[in-house]
Design a protein around this motif. Structure first.
Motif, mmCIF file in Angstrom:
data_model
loop_
_atom_site.group_PDB
_atom_site.id
_atom_site.type_symbol
_atom_site.label_atom_id
_atom_site.label_comp_id
_atom_site.label_asym_id
_atom_site.label_seq_id
_atom_site.Cartn_x
_atom_site.Cartn_y
_atom_site.Cartn_z
ATOM 1 N N PHE A 180 4.501 9.530 2.139
ATOM 2 C CA PHE A 180 5.869 9.754 1.743
ATOM 3 C C PHE A 180 6.295 9.680 0.089
ATOM 4 O O PHE A 180 6.983 10.364 -0.292
ATOM 5 N N LEU A 181 5.541 8.803 -0.211
ATOM 6 C CA LEU A 181 5.776 8.644 -1.968
ATOM 7 C C LEU A 181 4.871 9.572 -2.528
ATOM 8 O O LEU A 181 3.977 10.165 -2.066
ATOM 9 N N LYS A 182 5.533 9.903 -3.884
ATOM 10 C CA LYS A 182 4.734 10.759 -4.664
ATOM 11 C C LYS A 182 3.340 10.148 -5.373
ATOM 12 O O LYS A 182 3.655 9.478 -6.734
ATOM 13 N N PHE A 197 -0.780 3.238 -3.534
ATOM 14 C CA PHE A 197 -0.419 2.455 -2.076
ATOM 15 C C PHE A 197 -1.440 1.321 -1.878
ATOM 16 O O PHE A 197 -0.968 0.234 -1.574
ATOM 17 N N TRP A 198 -2.713 1.491 -2.183
ATOM 18 C CA TRP A 198 -3.602 0.514 -2.030
ATOM 19 C C TRP A 198 -3.325 -0.722 -2.759
ATOM 20 O O TRP A 198 -3.479 -2.020 -2.456
ATOM 21 N N ASP A 199 -3.180 -0.453 -4.018
ATOM 22 C CA ASP A 199 -2.876 -1.726 -5.152
ATOM 23 C C ASP A 199 -1.701 -2.346 -4.768
ATOM 24 O O ASP A 199 -1.620 -3.426 -5.534
ATOM 25 N N THR A 200 -0.599 -1.895 -4.492
ATOM 26 C CA THR A 200 0.583 -2.309 -4.524
ATOM 27 C C THR A 200 1.524 -2.520 -3.249
ATOM 28 O O THR A 200 2.324 -3.651 -3.026
ATOM 29 N N SER A 201 1.250 -1.624 -2.269
ATOM 30 C CA SER A 201 2.201 -1.602 -0.981
ATOM 31 C C SER A 201 1.372 -2.097 0.274
ATOM 32 O O SER A 201 2.027 -1.989 1.267
ATOM 33 N N MET A 202 0.156 -1.905 0.305
ATOM 34 C CA MET A 202 -0.549 -1.990 1.533
ATOM 35 C C MET A 202 -0.091 -3.354 2.586
ATOM 36 O O MET A 202 0.503 -2.787 3.633
ATOM 37 N N GLY A 203 -0.417 -4.270 1.946
ATOM 38 C CA GLY A 203 0.039 -5.419 2.789
ATOM 39 C C GLY A 203 1.657 -5.683 3.066
ATOM 40 O O GLY A 203 1.933 -5.770 4.331
#
Length: 425
Positions: A180-182, A197-203
């Motif tokens: 959903f993010l750009k 996504f993987w570096d900042t938001s996954m967990g």
């Protein structure tokens, strides 16, 4: 006349229909950072309309908070879970120190804090589950807790077979959290980050997405399977992985009083394969058919390993390193073909500062210390593998600036006191 700045709300609208919710965000924020509304669909028995708003909006907050911080803007939200609010203060501090070339000055300001507590209706735990090596090891490590398994966007038949064999409850949550993010913009927005996504938001995303489900079910503990280790995180020259997926993120996140465990951060992939093998032998059950291939999606009708991607290659290597057979875990390639293909893979691979080097180095260390215990038929292969200087193969050029001083876990002890038990070992 007052000069007070009027802050804009982050959420423009929320549409809830039974077990499905869609979050529509601030127009200016959406125009710059999102492609579509964040949408989540929970199991049909989950009545989202009955949940407190401060619980319902947890998935939205955890999925966008890194972007809010990065935006530099201040937004409001009517209410926020109190434990989540204070958790995010610690995690933001970690971000500011870990991604130190990036400014994280944005804020999400709640109108009021709400103290939520998960109803203690179930004493069992829950675990995120994909059928891969990490999640399979985590489930078996906690099998006596009868963990309820949570999958995002579905499982392959092999993973469902594992669920059935162990008679575990399984629930699926559908979400567009990875889309959903750009990301095409955010992946290039910071010199510290290459995969937003993987570096900042996954967990953050995993815990937040599960939160309404855990509240509705009354489950107070969630396991997040670790993909790295304390050592894996570090490179010989003091640099570190870009992804901060670790206990410092997940175990600092405690919405509604939830206890989150970043499970297995001390176990290498080889350790996990060995654990699974021993567990299955002790309980006289078949080895699980692992779902690890990078190129297979849950929409595929039939799951097969490509045997060529890094995830396939390193998993097969670890299986052989503990003396097991590839077919026991769902791989169809004969060991002799794997050896030929792996040598070709190593000749061609170029490694950056990421998981490829860490995983290969972990397995190589295991092989070096256990060479005499490995199958005689493959000794020449393992001797060759043990002799490779992977450090010299590490590509040092990177778009991410190198740290001016070596990364040390001890520098984060104020954020995560538990690090002292593992610090720079």
């Amino acid at each position: 006349m007052s000069n007070a700045v009027i802050l804009e709300p982050l959420i423009e609208g929320t549409v809830v229909i039974k077990s499905r919710v869609r979050f529509f965000l601030n127009k200016e924020f959406s125009k710059k950072y999102t492609r579509e509304a964040l949408t989540l669909t929970y199991p049909s028995e989950i009545d989202l309309e009955s949940l407190p708003p401060s619980v319902l909006n947890i998935p939205l907050i955890t999925n966008v908070i890194a972007t809010v911080w990065f935006s530099g803007n201040r937004y409001t939200i009517e209410e926020m879970d109190e434990d989540l609010y204070y958790s995010l203060q610690k995690i933001k501090k970690f971000f500011q120190r870990f991604f130190y070339n990036t400014e994280w000055e944005g804020e999400l300001i709640p109108g009021r804090l709400v103290k939520n507590s998960i109803p203690q209706t179930h004493l069992q735990s829950a675990s995120m589950f994909s059928g891969g090596l990490d999640s399979t090891a985590t489930v078996l490590r906690h099998i006596n807790e009868n963990p309820m398994l949570i999958s995002l966007n579905g499982l392959h038949k092999q993973a469902l077979d594992f669920v059935a064999v162990h008679q575990l409850a399984f629930n699926q949550i559908n979400t567009n959290s990875k889309d959903f993010l750009k990301l095409s913009y955010l992946n290039k927005a910071s010199i510290d980050i290459t995969k937003w996504f993987w570096d900042t938001s996954m967990g953050l995303s995993l815990v937040g997405t599960a939160a309404p489900f855990l509240y509705a079910k009354g489950i107070p503990v969630l396991y997040i399977p670790a993909g790295f280790t304390w050592r894996h995180f570090l490179f010989p020259d003091g640099q570190t992985l870009q992804q901060p997926a670790s206990p410092l993120i997940d175990e600092n996140l405690s919405p509604m009083g939830l206890r989150v465990v970043h499970d297995g951060f001390s176990m290498t992939r080889t350790d996990k394969i060995k654990f699974i093998s021993t567990f299955c032998s002790q309980h006289s059950i078949p080895k699980p058919q692992l779902v690890v291939c990078t190129y297979c999606r849950t929409s595929d009708n039939e799951y097969t390993h490509c045997h060529k991607c890094f995830k396939c290659q390193i998993t097969m290597l670890d299986i052989m390193a503990i003396g097991d057979r590839l077919h026991e875990y769902g791989f169809t390639q004969p060991e002799s073909e794997f050896i030929f293909g792996f040598k070709y893979y190593v000749e061609k691979v170029t490694m950056r500062r990421g998981g490829t080097y860490g995983a290969l180095n972990d397995t190589q260390q295991y092989v070096k210390h256990n060479l005499e215990k490995l199958p005689r038929a493959y000794h020449s292969f393992f001797e060759w593998f043990a002799s490779i200087d992977f450090e010299s193969r590490l590509v040092t050029s990177s778009s991410r600036p190198l740290r001016s001083k070596s990364f040390k876990w001890s520098d984060y002890e104020d954020v995560y006191p538990g690090v002292k038990d593992y610090v720079d070992e």
